[in-house]
Design a protein around this motif. Structure first.
Motif, PDB file in Angstrom:
ATOM      1  N   UNK A   1       0.855  -1.183   0.000  1.00  0.00           N
ATOM      2  CA  UNK A   1       0.000   0.000   0.000  1.00  0.00           C
ATOM      3  C   UNK A   1       0.889   1.230   0.000  1.00  0.00           C
ATOM      4  N   UNK A   2       0.301   2.392   0.024  1.00  0.00           N
ATOM      5  CA  UNK A   2       1.092   3.618  -0.075  1.00  0.00           C
ATOM      6  C   UNK A   2       2.027   3.821   1.122  1.00  0.00           C
ATOM      7  N   UNK A   3       1.709   3.222   2.264  1.00  0.00           N
ATOM      8  CA  UNK A   3       2.526   3.422   3.454  1.00  0.00           C
ATOM      9  C   UNK A   3       3.820   2.614   3.421  1.00  0.00           C
ATOM     10  N   UNK A   4       3.816   1.455   2.751  1.00  0.00           N
ATOM     11  CA  UNK A   4       5.023   0.623   2.752  1.00  0.00           C
ATOM     12  C   UNK A   4       5.602   0.404   1.351  1.00  0.00           C
ATOM     13  N   UNK A   5       5.109   1.139   0.381  1.00  0.00           N
ATOM     14  CA  UNK A   5       5.495   0.911  -1.015  1.00  0.00           C
ATOM     15  C   UNK A   5       7.002   0.961  -1.216  1.00  0.00           C
ATOM     16  N   UNK A   6       7.667   1.890  -0.555  1.00  0.00           N
ATOM     17  CA  UNK A   6       9.107   2.034  -0.739  1.00  0.00           C
ATOM     18  C   UNK A   6       9.899   0.981   0.032  1.00  0.00           C
ATOM     19  N   UNK A   7       9.224   0.192   0.861  1.00  0.00           N
ATOM     20  CA  UNK A   7       9.896  -0.856   1.629  1.00  0.00           C
ATOM     21  C   UNK A   7       9.820  -2.236   0.982  1.00  0.00           C
ATOM     22  N   UNK A   8       8.986  -2.379  -0.033  1.00  0.00           N
ATOM     23  CA  UNK A   8       8.715  -3.708  -0.580  1.00  0.00           C
ATOM     24  C   UNK A   8       9.992  -4.432  -0.985  1.00  0.00           C
ATOM     25  N   UNK A   9      10.885  -3.735  -1.638  1.00  0.00           N
ATOM     26  CA  UNK A   9      12.136  -4.364  -2.072  1.00  0.00           C
ATOM     27  C   UNK A   9      12.955  -4.831  -0.867  1.00  0.00           C
ATOM     28  N   UNK A  10      12.985  -4.013   0.178  1.00  0.00           N
ATOM     29  CA  UNK A  10      13.747  -4.368   1.373  1.00  0.00           C
ATOM     30  C   UNK A  10      13.130  -5.579   2.081  1.00  0.00           C
TER      31      UNK A  10
ATOM     32  N   UNK B   1      -5.001   4.744   0.885  1.00  0.00           N
ATOM     33  CA  UNK B   1      -3.715   4.033   0.825  1.00  0.00           C
ATOM     34  C   UNK B   1      -3.672   3.014  -0.311  1.00  0.00           C
ATOM     35  N   UNK B   2      -4.754   2.904  -1.096  1.00  0.00           N
ATOM     36  CA  UNK B   2      -4.771   1.999  -2.239  1.00  0.00           C
ATOM     37  C   UNK B   2      -3.741   2.438  -3.277  1.00  0.00           C
ATOM     38  N   UNK B   3      -3.085   1.486  -3.908  1.00  0.00           N
ATOM     39  CA  UNK B   3      -2.091   1.810  -4.929  1.00  0.00           C
ATOM     40  C   UNK B   3      -2.768   2.126  -6.258  1.00  0.00           C
ATOM     41  N   UNK B   4      -2.181   3.040  -6.991  1.00  0.00           N
ATOM     42  CA  UNK B   4      -2.655   3.328  -8.340  1.00  0.00           C
ATOM     43  C   UNK B   4      -2.158   2.236  -9.279  1.00  0.00           C
ATOM     44  N   UNK B   5      -2.689   2.211 -10.493  1.00  0.00           N
ATOM     45  CA  UNK B   5      -2.249   1.228 -11.480  1.00  0.00           C
ATOM     46  C   UNK B   5      -0.754   1.361 -11.751  1.00  0.00           C
TER      47      UNK B   5
END
Length: 356
Positions: free
Chosen positions: A173-182, A212-216
């Protein structure tokens, strides 16, 4: 998890690979994305003898595994250990979905000794983000301790390469999007299966995480990023064609997983039992208290569902990867229903998460 070929063979021979049990709706967390809206004030508890009967009926249909997902937190189920022991006694793999808050060293050892696999949760490596998404302060530390106990019990030491018994589910979601790779790399470095999900507009998420839903474009970004860590053949968003279920594949696999609900939908987010168009005489008929599991499995609705690959629409219907991927039917269904689309049409809509 099962590969596409095994799933197709099971479907074509009218055989189940696994079922999913929702044992209780009570939960010690209040996750803001929970499709079941479970929590401390939810007290529905499945009858243990009824669950044993259902498992017995499923064994006759050929299952190899039982997913114990709770509906809430399954370790709160009064007969949890008896249930796991019973599944194991039948030579079937118990697959537990747990938030790991109650995962003591002793419980982890019990599960390891009964041939279970465990899918834990870790939506963020940041305590404040995890606590917010879980709806309770201190959730991060409790989850972390539970995962450590599972690792200590041996769940991160596979008997052979690729045969993992421990996974971590994280909802993008938008809160953890930048953490997904980690998070993904954390899993791989610790022999943990990374089960990435996309925040679905259903259940509690509609009220508490709508923003917090992700866009396409954001979904495409995270799918492409994680696809680079998988074998070339899996560099599309893959899903099994096992009857009534869709899931991602990866270079490593957990012991087999699948699903079951007392009122049986195609997968958890679909909630077919709640849609008025699928009721007969005012009620949803596909209930194990009124029909056998075999009757439900062979019903017109579920025959349609497990053959959904033959009627997919849009890009999915014309995709060259249809033999290995049917996209996320649950997400497509949720989006379709929220837009007033007929449930059967919503099930066959093109995947809303595909980055092709």
């Amino acid at each position: 998890m099962y590969g596409a070929q095994e799933a197709q063979e099971a479907r074509n021979s009218n055989r189940l690979l696994a079922i999913r049990l929702e044992t209780n709706t009570s939960c010690n967390l209040h996750c803001r994305y929970c499709y079941a809206q479970s929590g401390e004030d939810s007290v529905k508890i499945a009858d243990f003898n009824a669950l044993k009967r259902i498992i017995s009926e499923a064994k006759e249909l050929g299952i190899k595994s039982v997913v114990v997902i709770g509906g809430g937190e399954p370790t709160l189920y009064p007969n949890f250990r008896e249930l796991i022991a019973y599944i194991d006694s039948l030579g079937i793999v118990p697959m537990i979905f747990s938030n790991t808050v109650l995962m003591t060293e002793e419980l982890a050892e019990f599960l390891y000794g009964h041939n279970a696999s465990v899918m834990g949760k870790l939506d963020s490596l940041k305590p404040e983000v995890q606590d917010y998404l879980a709806g309770r302060e201190g959730a991060f530390e409790d989850i972390k301790t539970g995962l450590e106990n599972l690792i200590k019990a041996g769940f991160s030491n596979p008997a052979e390469p690729g045969k993992l018994r421990l996974g971590i589910s994280f909802v993008s979601n938008k809160m953890n999007l930048e953490e997904i790779e980690e998070i993904w790399h954390f899993c791989r470095q610790n022999n943990i299966f990374p089960n990435m999900e996309i925040l679905t507009p259903t259940g509690r998420a509609n009220d508490e995480l709508e923003d917090k839903l992700l866009t396409a474009d954001e979904i495409k970004k995270v799918q492409i990023k994680t696809a680079g860590y998988r074998p070339k053949i899996l560099r599309v968003r893959l899903a099994s064609l096992h009857p009534d279920y869709c899931k991602r594949l990866s270079s490593a696999s957990l012991q087999p997983v699948h699903q079951y609900r007392r009122k049986r939908p195609a997968c958890a987010p679909t909630k077919l039992d709640e849609h008025p168009a699928l009721r007969i005489n005012g009620g949803y008929p596909y209930n194990v208290n009124r029909m056998s599991l075999k009757e439900i499995y062979n019903s017109e609705l579920f025959t349609y569902v497990r053959n959904i690959d033959r009627v997919l629409e849009g890009r999915c219907g014309n995709c060259e990867n249809i033999g290995e991927c049917i996209g996320c039917r649950g997400y497509a269904y949720s989006v379709g229903i929220n837009n007033g689309i007929d449930p059967l049409k919503a099930l066959r809509m093109e995947c809303q998460q595909c980055f092709k």
